[in-house]
Motif scaffolding. Structure first.
Motif, PDB file in Angstrom:
ATOM      1  N   THR A  96       0.832  -1.211   0.000  1.00 40.49           N
ATOM      2  CA  THR A  96       0.000   0.000   0.000  1.00 40.49           C
ATOM      3  C   THR A  96       0.860   1.253   0.000  1.00 40.49           C
ATOM      4  O   THR A  96       0.392   2.329   0.349  1.00 40.49           O
ATOM      5  CB  THR A  96      -0.938   0.034   1.220  1.00 40.49           C
ATOM      6  N   GLY A  97       2.114   1.124  -0.367  1.00 40.28           N
ATOM      7  CA  GLY A  97       2.987   2.293  -0.388  1.00 40.28           C
ATOM      8  C   GLY A  97       3.254   2.851   0.989  1.00 40.28           C
ATOM      9  O   GLY A  97       3.453   4.054   1.137  1.00 40.28           O
ATOM     10  N   GLN A  99       1.312   3.296   3.452  1.00 36.32           N
ATOM     11  CA  GLN A  99       0.248   4.081   4.057  1.00 36.32           C
ATOM     12  C   GLN A  99      -0.082   3.519   5.428  1.00 36.32           C
ATOM     13  O   GLN A  99       0.045   2.328   5.673  1.00 36.32           O
ATOM     14  CB  GLN A  99      -1.027   4.012   3.202  1.00 36.32           C
ATOM     15  N   TYR A 101      -3.074   2.920   7.775  1.00 32.37           N
ATOM     16  CA  TYR A 101      -4.538   2.871   7.774  1.00 32.37           C
ATOM     17  C   TYR A 101      -5.084   2.770   9.188  1.00 32.37           C
ATOM     18  O   TYR A 101      -4.438   2.223  10.078  1.00 32.37           O
ATOM     19  CB  TYR A 101      -5.020   1.641   7.006  1.00 32.37           C
TER      20      TYR A 101
ATOM     21  N   TYR B  33       1.533  13.637   8.587  1.00 28.06           N
ATOM     22  CA  TYR B  33       0.295  13.144   7.980  1.00 28.06           C
ATOM     23  C   TYR B  33      -0.850  14.106   8.269  1.00 28.06           C
ATOM     24  O   TYR B  33      -0.923  14.682   9.351  1.00 28.06           O
ATOM     25  CB  TYR B  33      -0.116  11.802   8.596  1.00 28.06           C
ATOM     26  N   ILE B  47      -3.034  13.016   3.121  1.00 25.55           N
ATOM     27  CA  ILE B  47      -1.738  13.241   2.521  1.00 25.55           C
ATOM     28  C   ILE B  47      -0.646  12.901   3.519  1.00 25.55           C
ATOM     29  O   ILE B  47      -0.818  13.043   4.727  1.00 25.55           O
ATOM     30  CB  ILE B  47      -1.581  14.699   2.020  1.00 25.55           C
ATOM     31  N   ASP B  56       2.414  10.351  -0.414  1.00 33.02           N
ATOM     32  CA  ASP B  56       1.129   9.813  -0.861  1.00 33.02           C
ATOM     33  C   ASP B  56       0.052  10.874  -0.712  1.00 33.02           C
ATOM     34  O   ASP B  56      -0.144  11.390   0.379  1.00 33.02           O
ATOM     35  CB  ASP B  56       0.768   8.581  -0.025  1.00 33.02           C
ATOM     36  N   ASP B  57      -0.597  11.197  -1.791  1.00 33.50           N
ATOM     37  CA  ASP B  57      -1.760  12.095  -1.731  1.00 33.50           C
ATOM     38  C   ASP B  57      -2.907  11.523  -2.558  1.00 33.50           C
ATOM     39  O   ASP B  57      -3.729  12.269  -3.089  1.00 33.50           O
ATOM     40  CB  ASP B  57      -1.396  13.514  -2.187  1.00 33.50           C
ATOM     41  N   SER B  58      -2.943  10.202  -2.660  1.00 32.55           N
ATOM     42  CA  SER B  58      -3.920   9.559  -3.531  1.00 32.55           C
ATOM     43  C   SER B  58      -5.364   9.765  -3.076  1.00 32.55           C
ATOM     44  O   SER B  58      -6.287   9.660  -3.875  1.00 32.55           O
ATOM     45  CB  SER B  58      -3.619   8.060  -3.638  1.00 32.55           C
ATOM     46  N   GLN B  59      -5.582  10.037  -1.801  1.00 31.24           N
ATOM     47  CA  GLN B  59      -6.943  10.211  -1.313  1.00 31.24           C
ATOM     48  C   GLN B  59      -7.282  11.676  -1.032  1.00 31.24           C
ATOM     49  O   GLN B  59      -8.312  11.961  -0.415  1.00 31.24           O
ATOM     50  CB  GLN B  59      -7.162   9.359  -0.053  1.00 31.24           C
ATOM     51  N   LYS B  62      -8.120  16.709  -4.845  1.00 33.18           N
ATOM     52  CA  LYS B  62      -7.236  17.787  -5.285  1.00 33.18           C
ATOM     53  C   LYS B  62      -7.968  18.955  -5.947  1.00 33.18           C
ATOM     54  O   LYS B  62      -7.366  20.019  -6.132  1.00 33.18           O
ATOM     55  CB  LYS B  62      -6.164  17.222  -6.218  1.00 33.18           C
TER      56      LYS B  62
END
Lengths: 112, 117
Positions: A96-97, A99, A101, B33, B47, B56-59, B62
């Motif tokens: 998941t890179g 991340q 959770y 975070y 992010i 990571d900013d996938s969620q 934007k």
């Protein structure tokens, strides 16, 4: 979809009773963390589990990690009103890179 | 040791207005975070920064959300324009570790509670 599922969603117990909260991951865990949150406040770290079979205790709270089942349980013995709050499990999950959770949370109410 | 500082603690705005939240992590912490926690749910990562770079900013939505971490220390999260569904607590956390393989706990601020009317 939710990577970390907690059960139950909420719990109301009489003071002095024991209780268990479960956290199940859909992916391989790197490490499993338990946090507690009081309403309107930030998260307080309780403990971290890294190895399968590992068990840690802090005062009357014990957490275990079952790596095969990708599950962790949090057990509170002789609950007190001070244990009330929201319990959250958190983890880094494989692929998941890196991340971090969080689970869905379990709201605990302890009735004096 | 000073903890993670966040401000403001509370903010009420009308939809379509803008808002900014500030976070000062624990000194020396490499990873920062931003999480969004809607009432009754667990925190959702928006992010993740390592030093001043985005990991990571996938969620992060934007089209309306932006975040920056200048000089790898303080961070700002902005919402413009705000929607009703943005009502939530915005949590900032930091860690001394570069993430990977269960490297340690996150330290959280007390959060910024946003109400969008």
């Amino acid at each position: 979809s939710q990577e970390l599922e907690q059960s139950p969603q909420s719990l109301i117990v009489q003071e002095g009773k024991n209780l268990t909260i479960n956290c199940t991951s859909s992916k391989t865990l790197y490490g499993l963390y338990w946090y507690k949150q009081k309403y309107g406040e930030g998260l307080i770290f309780l403990m971290m589990l890294q190895k399968g079979g590992e068990e840690k205790s802090h005062e009357k709270i014990t957490a275990k990690l079952d790596e095969k089942k990708q599950q962790s349980s949090l057990h509170i013995t002789a609950s007190q009103p001070s244990h009330a709050g929201i319990y959250l499990c958190g983890a880094e999950l494989l692929n998941t890179g890196n991340q971090f959770y969080f689970g869905t949370g379990t709201s605990l109410t302890v009735i004096p | 040791e000073a903890g993670v500082a966040q401000s403001p603690r509370y903010k009420i705005i009308e939809k379509r207005q803008s808002v900014a939240f500030w976070c000062n992590p624990i000194s020396g912490h490499a990873t920062l975070y931003w999480y969004q926690q809607i009432l009754g749910q667990g925190p959702k990562l928006l992010i993740q920064f390592q030093n001043n770079g985005v990991v990571d900013d996938s969620q992060l939505p934007k089209d309306r959300f932006s975040a920056e971490r200048l000089k790898g220390v303080d961070s700002t999260l902005k919402i413009q324009p705000a929607k009703l569904e943005d009502s939530a607590v915005y949590l900032c956390a930091s860690s001394p570790y570069l993430r990977g393989a269960g490297t340690g706990e996150l330290f959280f601020g007390e959060g910024s509670r946003l109400t969008v009317l």
